[in-house]
Design a protein around this motif. Structure first.
Motif, PDB file in Angstrom:
ATOM      1  N   ASP A  26       0.860  -1.182   0.000  1.00 17.88           N
ATOM      2  CA  ASP A  26       0.000   0.000   0.000  1.00 17.88           C
ATOM      3  C   ASP A  26       0.902   1.240   0.000  1.00 17.88           C
ATOM      4  O   ASP A  26       1.227   1.793   1.038  1.00 17.88           O
ATOM      5  N   PRO A  28       0.860   4.642  -2.031  1.00 16.16           N
ATOM      6  CA  PRO A  28       0.216   5.523  -3.019  1.00 16.16           C
ATOM      7  C   PRO A  28       1.196   6.286  -3.887  1.00 16.16           C
ATOM      8  O   PRO A  28       0.899   6.580  -5.050  1.00 16.16           O
ATOM      9  N   ASP A  33      -3.380   4.934  -5.300  1.00 14.38           N
ATOM     10  CA  ASP A  33      -4.214   4.506  -4.174  1.00 14.38           C
ATOM     11  C   ASP A  33      -4.600   3.041  -4.324  1.00 14.38           C
ATOM     12  O   ASP A  33      -5.006   2.599  -5.405  1.00 14.38           O
ATOM     13  N   LYS A  35      -7.320   0.493  -3.426  1.00 16.97           N
ATOM     14  CA  LYS A  35      -8.711   0.524  -2.995  1.00 16.97           C
ATOM     15  C   LYS A  35      -9.290  -0.883  -2.933  1.00 16.97           C
ATOM     16  O   LYS A  35      -9.031  -1.708  -3.802  1.00 16.97           O
ATOM     17  N   HIS A  45      -4.650  -1.606  -7.285  1.00 19.61           N
ATOM     18  CA  HIS A  45      -3.888  -0.358  -7.283  1.00 19.61           C
ATOM     19  C   HIS A  45      -4.372   0.515  -8.453  1.00 19.61           C
ATOM     20  O   HIS A  45      -4.588   0.018  -9.563  1.00 19.61           O
ATOM     21  N   TYR A  46      -4.486   1.806  -8.217  1.00 18.92           N
ATOM     22  CA  TYR A  46      -4.993   2.715  -9.248  1.00 18.92           C
ATOM     23  C   TYR A  46      -4.087   2.731 -10.481  1.00 18.92           C
ATOM     24  O   TYR A  46      -4.570   2.688 -11.612  1.00 18.92           O
TER      25      TYR A  46
END
Length: 745
Positions: A26, A28, A33, A35, A45-46
């Motif tokens: 995790d 960012p 991010d 989520k 993961h974005y």
């Protein structure tokens, strides 16, 4: 947190793994991010989603995952499951290089590790390490190094992945990591060249080279009422002993109870009467600003002013204080370090906490006591001292990241781990904020303190708890243990983060890492060979010993037969046809038990240590960090204490400095009721020397006062000028013993 409260029973650890890259990280800043969508049993993961080659945003922003439909994500996961990553060799590589005829595929984190370029614009292209865009240098451009204008460290002028050149300024170079952090903070509206302020050309080049620029306002603009405090006028008396019966917030203009603010920062105040000020026209400075100016040598001599008793009480003397009318003067002397300790300065000006002294023409640098100048260090001790001095400088570089904004941690010393964990996980916690400690289980009241001594005490308790916690195993040199509950709660990450924060914020170093654990963190577990001493489990250690010391093939085979189930469970079962095969078998068991068994905790622990850049510095300076992570701090000695302090002395006070050195020798030899740790605690509030050192650096002043005063805010020891050594020693022992006893009570 809301997801945790509402997740169904079938939501297990697998659901916290990104469905595209297969990692639980995790982070960012690196992966976007992370989520979790409980209703879809989906975590992603974005950046992994944005850069995947076979998926597009077909929905509105509020549909699915930021416009990516859930059905499309499932299809992309199935597509990627057939592709092997060219870097880690595992399935699930959803990102492909867009270069013609290139068939390389990889996960997003693997691509970052291999220095691929991901362009967060237009159709979100990705380029592998062989086809990535690069910045070219003109032949006439000067080589060498310059200062990165974001972090102010040196950056080499090289066409490397970790270094980027400004497209608009000829000699502006940046670290890639610095630019990425700047972009995340500034957003698309404020991200621009820090040298010339160009926006369009600069952003276009940074996007081409793989910098992600979020389409949002700057972080400082998003904070609600961020500038509200600028509209308020500070009205509070901050001196140690406020004399106003109406309270510290009482302010009556044109009277002795009018509040005067610090002339430099304006964020601290005092009633005129509380600082013995006769009129509003007199200037006043808070202790923080005074200490800064004292260290910089720009603190000028005071005029028309008496120092308040309340300011003096920042020290720890509980016996008697000098008269509030005794004038003090300021220090402008530069530190003139000697080759041997103690450091005794020739003074051209006086310190902010000093009384009148003799003319500067009489000030001299004193010679060392012969006993103090003898250094009988062993080669190993000398090596450790040199390495620790190196760590001291490295940690000071890292501390530049810490800003004045404070984050309060409410700490219960009787339940140090739970309260620390709660504090580190609170939403507003940031490792770059100054940590403020509030001890909530003090008698009758909560004790809040922003001082380094308070933080050091908190981190000392925390490191002691970690050493004896279930996260580590072993006697003195510890390795990571396997605690499934701790893995589930991500406690290994938190432990690594706490250690990193402790080092940078002035706390003690752990000092209990085994060499094997340290090498795994620095060089990677695949490059480490554990030893029998690393095995904490008595039964496993005995099994390994029996195999290792088998003196015949038959006894070796008999031992293997007896522990068949254990070897099969660990995956170490192998055919044995010769006695020498036992060496490979022992090695397999050691690697499995010490490293492979705890590979998940180890990775989480490493991620935690990356906080504030500590792990990166460990990998760059392994010998230096080994001296504080694998070795306990050296025991305090008279010479160590002497070397720690800079003595401001004049020719008339040579006798006092000799008294001080002689007293330290008496304490070290046991001819005193106090210890060297007591002396350090009296002056600084800490009984040991932090790896990063003290800030400000400890000093000693000889003043015309009756008793010693330990000013913990300035780390300044104010000593009385006495005629005989006996008087000096009696005053030292009486003051230190009574002060510390009162504090303990």
């Amino acid at each position: 947190e809301a997801f945790r409260m509402s997740k169904p029973n079938n939501f297990d650890m697998q659901s916290t793994v990104c469905v595209l890259c297969g990692r639980t990280d995790d982070c960012p800043e690196k992966y976007g991010d992370k989520k979790t969508y409980v209703e879809y049993n989906l975590t992603v993961h974005y950046y992994c989603l944005l850069m995947s080659s076979g998926i597009w945003q077909r929905g509105e922003e509020d549909e699915g995952v930021d416009g990516f439909l859930i059905t499309d994500i499932r299809k992309e996961v199935n597509r990627a499951a057939k592709l092997k990553c060219n870097i880690c060799k595992k399935k699930g590589a959803s990102i492909g290089c867009v270069a013609p005829k290139c068939k390389r595929s990889y996960h997003f984190p693997c691509g970052i590790q291999r220095e691929c370029i991901f362009q967060f614009m237009e159709d979100f292209r990705s380029y592998c390490w062989a086809h990535k865009p690069v910045q070219t240098l003109m032949d006439k451009e000067p080589r060498g190094a310059s200062q990165c204008t974001i972090c102010l460290d040196l950056v080499e002028h090289l066409p490397a992945y970790t270094v980027l050149k400004s497209p608009c300024c000829k000699n502006a170079w940046f670290h890639r990591e610095c630019l990425q952090y700047q972009a995340l903070s500034a957003g698309i509206f404020f991200f621009r060249c820090t040298v010339c302020n160009n926006k369009d050309k600069f952003q276009k080049e940074m996007l081409r080279m793989g910098i992600y620029i979020p389409e949002r306002d700057a972080s400082w603009e998003l904070e609600e009422n961020a500038y509200q405090e600028l509209l308020q006028c500070y009205q509070h008396c901050d001196v140690r002993r406020c004399l106003c019966k109406e309270g510290r917030d009482y302010n009556e203009p044109d009277s002795k109870w009018e509040i005067k603010r610090c002339q430099y920062c304006g964020s601290r105040g005092t009633h005129l009467a509380c600082s013995c000020m006769k009129s509003w026209e007199e200037n006043w400075e808070c202790m923080e600003c005074r200490s800064i100016f004292a260290k910089s040598g720009k603190y000028s001599k005071r005029k028309k002013r008496s120092w308040a008793t309340s300011e003096k009480t920042n020290g720890t003397n509980l016996l008697e204080e000098p008269s509030p009318k005794s004038p003090r003067q300021s220090s402008g002397s530069q530190r003139n370090f000697l080759l041997q300790s103690p450091k005794i300065l020739c003074q051209s000006n006086l310190s902010p906490c000093s009384h009148p002294e003799h003319p500067s023409s009489n000030r001299v640098t004193m010679p060392l006591s012969p006993l103090m100048s003898n250094r009988n260090w062993s080669p190993r001790q000398k090596h450790l001292k040199e390495r620790r001095r190196e760590v001291h400088n490295i940690l000071k570089e890292l501390k530049v990241q810490v800003n004045p904004k404070t984050t309060r941690l409410n700490i219960n010393t009787e339940n140090i781990w739970e309260s620390a964990l709660k504090g580190f996980r609170q939403r507003n916690f940031s490792p770059t904020n100054t940590i403020e400690i509030s001890f909530t289980n003090c008698k009758n009241r909560s004790k809040t303190d922003t001082s380094a001594a308070s933080r050091h005490h908190f981190f000392k308790l925390l490191m002691h708890h970690l050493q004896n916690s279930s996260l580590f195993e072993g006697s003195s040199a510890k390795n990571l243990s396997l605690d499934f509950q701790a893995v589930k709660e991500n406690l290994y990450f938190e432990a690594g983060k706490m250690i990193a924060v402790s080092l940078v914020h002035g706390g003690p170093s752990p000092g209990f890492f085994s060499k094997t654990l340290f090498d795994c963190l620095v060089y990677g577990p695949e490059n480490v060979k554990p030893a029998l001493e690393d095995v904490a489990d008595v039964d496993v250690a005995q099994t390994i010993k029996t195999i290792k010391y088998a003196n015949s093939l038959s006894s070796l085979q008999s031992t293997i037969h007896d522990c068949y189930e254990f070897l099969a469970a660990t995956g170490c079962l192998r055919p044995v046809t010769a006695l020498c095969d036992k060496n490979m078998l022992v090695n397999d068991i050691l690697i499995h038990h010490v490293i492979k068994r705890v590979i998940s905790p180890l990775e989480s622990f490493r991620q935690g240590l990356k906080t504030l850049g500590v792990l990166e510095k460990m990998q760059m300076h392994p010998d230096a960090f080994s001296s504080i992570l694998c070795h306990k701090p050296e025991r305090l000695s008279a010479e160590t204490i002497c070397d720690l302090f800079t003595i401001h002395s004049s020719v008339h006070e040579n006798k006092g400095a000799n008294f001080w050195m002689g007293y330290l020798q008496d304490v070290e030899s046991g001819e005193s009721v106090v210890t060297l740790e007591d002396i350090l605690l009296f002056i600084t509030g800490s009984s040991s020397i932090p790896s990063i050192g003290f800030d400000p650096e400890p000093t000693i002043k000889f003043l015309r006062i009756k008793y010693p005063i330990g000013n913990r805010l300035l780390n300044c020891l104010e000593l009385p000028i006495t005629k005989t050594y006996k008087q000096f020693k009696n005053k030292m022992e009486l003051t230190i013993r009574n002060t510390l006893r009162a504090e303990r009570e």
